[in-house]
Design a protein around this motif. Structure first.
Motif, PDB file in Angstrom:
ATOM      1  N   GLU A  15       0.799  -0.955   0.092  1.00  0.00           N
ATOM      2  CA  GLU A  15       0.229   0.037   0.081  1.00  0.00           C
ATOM      3  C   GLU A  15       0.450   1.460   0.059  1.00  0.00           C
ATOM      4  O   GLU A  15       0.610   1.881  -0.026  1.00  0.00           O
ATOM      5  N   TYR A  16       2.175   0.841  -0.018  1.00  0.00           N
ATOM      6  CA  TYR A  16       2.939   2.004   0.271  1.00  0.00           C
ATOM      7  C   TYR A  16       2.938   3.657  -1.192  1.00  0.00           C
ATOM      8  O   TYR A  16       2.769   4.531  -1.009  1.00  0.00           O
ATOM      9  N   SER A  17       1.592   3.330  -1.974  1.00  0.00           N
ATOM     10  CA  SER A  17       1.980   4.417  -3.277  1.00  0.00           C
ATOM     11  C   SER A  17       0.706   5.087  -2.862  1.00  0.00           C
ATOM     12  O   SER A  17       0.908   6.674  -3.240  1.00  0.00           O
ATOM     13  N   LYS A  18       0.050   4.871  -1.989  1.00  0.00           N
ATOM     14  CA  LYS A  18      -1.000   5.605  -1.426  1.00  0.00           C
ATOM     15  C   LYS A  18      -0.695   6.451  -0.461  1.00  0.00           C
ATOM     16  O   LYS A  18      -1.482   7.467  -0.040  1.00  0.00           O
ATOM     17  N   TYR A  19      -0.116   5.816   0.613  1.00  0.00           N
ATOM     18  CA  TYR A  19       0.340   6.848   1.542  1.00  0.00           C
ATOM     19  C   TYR A  19       1.483   8.186   0.628  1.00  0.00           C
ATOM     20  O   TYR A  19       1.885   8.528   1.606  1.00  0.00           O
ATOM     21  N   CYS A  20       2.840   7.718   0.026  1.00  0.00           N
ATOM     22  CA  CYS A  20       3.368   8.125  -0.926  1.00  0.00           C
ATOM     23  C   CYS A  20       2.715   9.446  -0.968  1.00  0.00           C
ATOM     24  O   CYS A  20       3.421  11.138  -1.083  1.00  0.00           O
ATOM     25  N   ASP A  21       1.244   9.017  -1.637  1.00  0.00           N
ATOM     26  CA  ASP A  21       0.846  10.669  -2.904  1.00  0.00           C
ATOM     27  C   ASP A  21       0.344  11.141  -1.300  1.00  0.00           C
ATOM     28  O   ASP A  21       0.338  12.653  -1.782  1.00  0.00           O
ATOM     29  N   LEU A  22      -0.539  10.919  -0.165  1.00  0.00           N
ATOM     30  CA  LEU A  22      -0.659  11.459   0.286  1.00  0.00           C
ATOM     31  C   LEU A  22      -0.225  12.289   1.604  1.00  0.00           C
ATOM     32  O   LEU A  22      -0.154  13.224   1.588  1.00  0.00           O
ATOM     33  N   THR A  23       1.570  11.996   1.320  1.00  0.00           N
ATOM     34  CA  THR A  23       2.337  12.707   1.884  1.00  0.00           C
ATOM     35  C   THR A  23       2.496  13.612   1.019  1.00  0.00           C
ATOM     36  O   THR A  23       3.079  15.192   1.476  1.00  0.00           O
ATOM     37  N   GLU A  24       2.593  13.583  -0.200  1.00  0.00           N
ATOM     38  CA  GLU A  24       3.069  14.429  -1.273  1.00  0.00           C
ATOM     39  C   GLU A  24       1.681  15.600  -1.114  1.00  0.00           C
ATOM     40  O   GLU A  24       2.248  16.880  -1.000  1.00  0.00           O
ATOM     41  N   GLU A  25       0.742  15.015  -0.943  1.00  0.00           N
ATOM     42  CA  GLU A  25      -0.162  16.360  -0.867  1.00  0.00           C
ATOM     43  C   GLU A  25      -0.864  17.571  -0.220  1.00  0.00           C
ATOM     44  O   GLU A  25      -0.961  19.157  -0.145  1.00  0.00           O
ATOM     45  N   TYR A  26      -0.357  16.787   0.945  1.00  0.00           N
ATOM     46  CA  TYR A  26      -0.094  17.155   2.414  1.00  0.00           C
ATOM     47  C   TYR A  26       0.876  17.963   2.313  1.00  0.00           C
ATOM     48  O   TYR A  26       0.759  19.215   2.840  1.00  0.00           O
ATOM     49  N   SER A  27       2.151  17.841   1.941  1.00  0.00           N
ATOM     50  CA  SER A  27       3.480  18.750   1.462  1.00  0.00           C
ATOM     51  C   SER A  27       2.887  19.464   0.162  1.00  0.00           C
ATOM     52  O   SER A  27       2.739  20.730   0.767  1.00  0.00           O
ATOM     53  N   ARG A  28       2.652  19.591  -0.059  1.00  0.00           N
ATOM     54  CA  ARG A  28       2.046  20.363  -0.922  1.00  0.00           C
ATOM     55  C   ARG A  28       1.158  21.438  -0.573  1.00  0.00           C
ATOM     56  O   ARG A  28       1.085  22.753  -0.786  1.00  0.00           O
ATOM     57  N   GLU A  29      -0.137  21.697   0.316  1.00  0.00           N
ATOM     58  CA  GLU A  29      -1.299  22.324   0.371  1.00  0.00           C
ATOM     59  C   GLU A  29      -0.434  22.667   1.581  1.00  0.00           C
ATOM     60  O   GLU A  29      -0.997  23.707   1.855  1.00  0.00           O
ATOM     61  N   MET A  30       0.197  22.135   2.333  1.00  0.00           N
ATOM     62  CA  MET A  30       1.655  22.921   3.274  1.00  0.00           C
ATOM     63  C   MET A  30       2.317  24.010   3.195  1.00  0.00           C
ATOM     64  O   MET A  30       2.472  24.882   3.565  1.00  0.00           O
TER      65      MET A  30
END
Ligand SMILES: C=C1C[C@]23C[C@H]1CC[C@H]2[C@@]12CCC[C@@](C)(C(=O)O1)[C@H]2[C@@H]3C(=O)O
Ligand SMILES: O=C(O)CCC(=O)C(=O)O
Ligand SMILES: [Fe+2]
Length: 375
Positions: A160-175
């Motif tokens: 499931e790593y790719s969904k967690y990678c996407d999530l942290t990437e989106e979080y980084s972008r927003e922050m």
């Protein structure tokens, strides 16, 4: 040609083997190694009736125009920290990050250790580096993300790593975009415009000139919270830190250098803190927030810190306009990696060690607070 040192290499010259905590959930009593006895020498608004409860960290509504910028400027000059609502980061994203963080720390210990931070590394699972500056153990565990978490996440979640990678990437972008907005509002209050910050990028969006680190923190239930400490008193090295603590108390900030104030959780709010580099950039005008995290006996707590800092090659020095005859140049030019290297050795004395002259009154000297009394 000189190569610019990478953020991920900052500790290569100063490796530290920090043992990870045992499974903290298994303790019914506080082991002596975690007993701080007196976590600090300052009273806290929780325990000391003389500390005014009305003294609370400013809460700022980012949609409250035209007032928000001025409120931010004031908060950063006097507290170095505020909470923000209507920040534009979707609440659903915060919730997803929180679930993900819980999922990570709920993995069995041996599994988490597959992604352990190496002694000379920055990213991975383990106790924060600052734990070595305190004589007792901190009641917490952490996971640091620098750049792509892919390698570590593949070890933790092979499927499931790719969904967690996407999530942290989106979080980084927003922050990252929130940080950009907040920095310009904060600097605008000091009369600073984009021309004064030559490294901010051509349209001032900081996109290519900043770097981010995400720190996930977990504080398990503690059998004797008054004697334990989740994360010892420190300042962040970033320009700005955005902390998500959801609905759980634990973060305390040092007020006027002499008392701890709890940052009361507000639904959906984010905590914004000045880091050492913004303090340097503003020639000491904005205060680098001294803070710590305490633990409790009733519920486990997680927090997510987003450290927003300059890219590897960017040199930070006090903005020219903020250097005046009455406010002489307080700090030299320094990069984030150079600063982190110094901090790895000097911890809470780093800012004062590079200071070029005595600070004007109002500049917190965190020096005095770096000593933790035990026993
Ligand atoms: C880019 C950063 C910022 C770091 C160091 C490095 C990676 C991990 C960060 C933290 C996270 C936990 C608190 C802190 C104080 C710690 O010990 O590690 C932070 C530190 C800093 O702000 O100095
Ligand atoms: O957990 C908290 O509230 C504080 C975390 C923190 O200060 C950090 O990660 O730097
Ligand atoms: Fe912090």
């Amino acid at each position: 040609m000189n190569t610019i040192p990478k953020l991920t290499d900052v500790y290569k010259t100063h490796p530290l083997d920090i043992p990870t905590n045992k499974n903290l959930d298994s303790f019914e009593q506080l082991p002596d190694t975690y007993d701080w006895i007196q976590p600090d020498s300052f009273p806290s608004s929780l325990t000391d009736p003389n500390v005014s409860l009305s003294d609370s960290v400013p809460l700022i509504d980012l949609s409250d125009l035209p007032n928000a910028p001025h409120l931010i400027g004031n908060a950063l000059k006097t507290w170095g920290v505020f909470q923000v609502i209507n920040h534009g980061v979707p609440i659903s994203l915060l919730n997803s990050m929180e679930s993900f963080t819980n999922a990570l720390f709920d993995l069995p210990s041996p599994h988490k250790l597959k992604a352990a931070r190496t002694p000379d590394g920055v990213a991975g699972y383990g106790l924060p580096r600052i734990s070595t500056f305190f004589p007792k153990r901190m009641w917490s565990e952490g996971f640091t993300i620098v750049g792509s978490p892919l390698e570590h996440f593949q070890k933790l979640w092979p499927d499931e790593y790719s969904k967690y990678c996407d999530l942290t990437e989106e979080y980084s972008r927003e922050m990252g975009s929130l940080c950009g907005r907040l920095i310009w509002l904060a600097l605008g209050e000091l009369g600073i415009t984009q021309e004064d910050v030559n490294w901010a990028g051509s349209n001032g969006d900081f996109k290519t000139s900043t770097n981010a680190v995400i720190q996930l923190n977990s504080y398990p239930i503690c059998p004797d919270p008054d004697r334990a400490m989740g994360l010892g008193a420190h300042t962040d090295s970033s320009l700005l830190t955005i902390l998500y603590q959801n609905n759980s108390r634990g973060l305390q900030v040092l007020r006027e250098g002499n008392r701890w104030v709890m940052v009361e959780p507000v639904n959906g709010a984010l905590v914004v803190q000045v880091g050492d580099l913004l303090h340097i950039l503003t020639n000491g005008l904005y205060l680098s927030s001294v803070h710590q995290a305490v633990v409790n006996q009733t519920q486990k707590r997680i927090s997510i810190a987003y450290f927003f800092g300059p890219s590897e090659g960017v040199e930070i020095s006090p903005i020219n306009k903020l250097v005046t005859p009455t406010r002489p140049l307080l700090y030299p030019t320094i990069t984030w990696t150079e600063y982190l290297r110094k901090k790895a050795k000097l911890f809470n004395n780093t800012l004062s060690s590079i200071r070029l002259c005595a600070p004007p009154s109002g500049v917190l000297d965190i020096n005095d607070h770096s000593e933790v009394k035990v026993g």
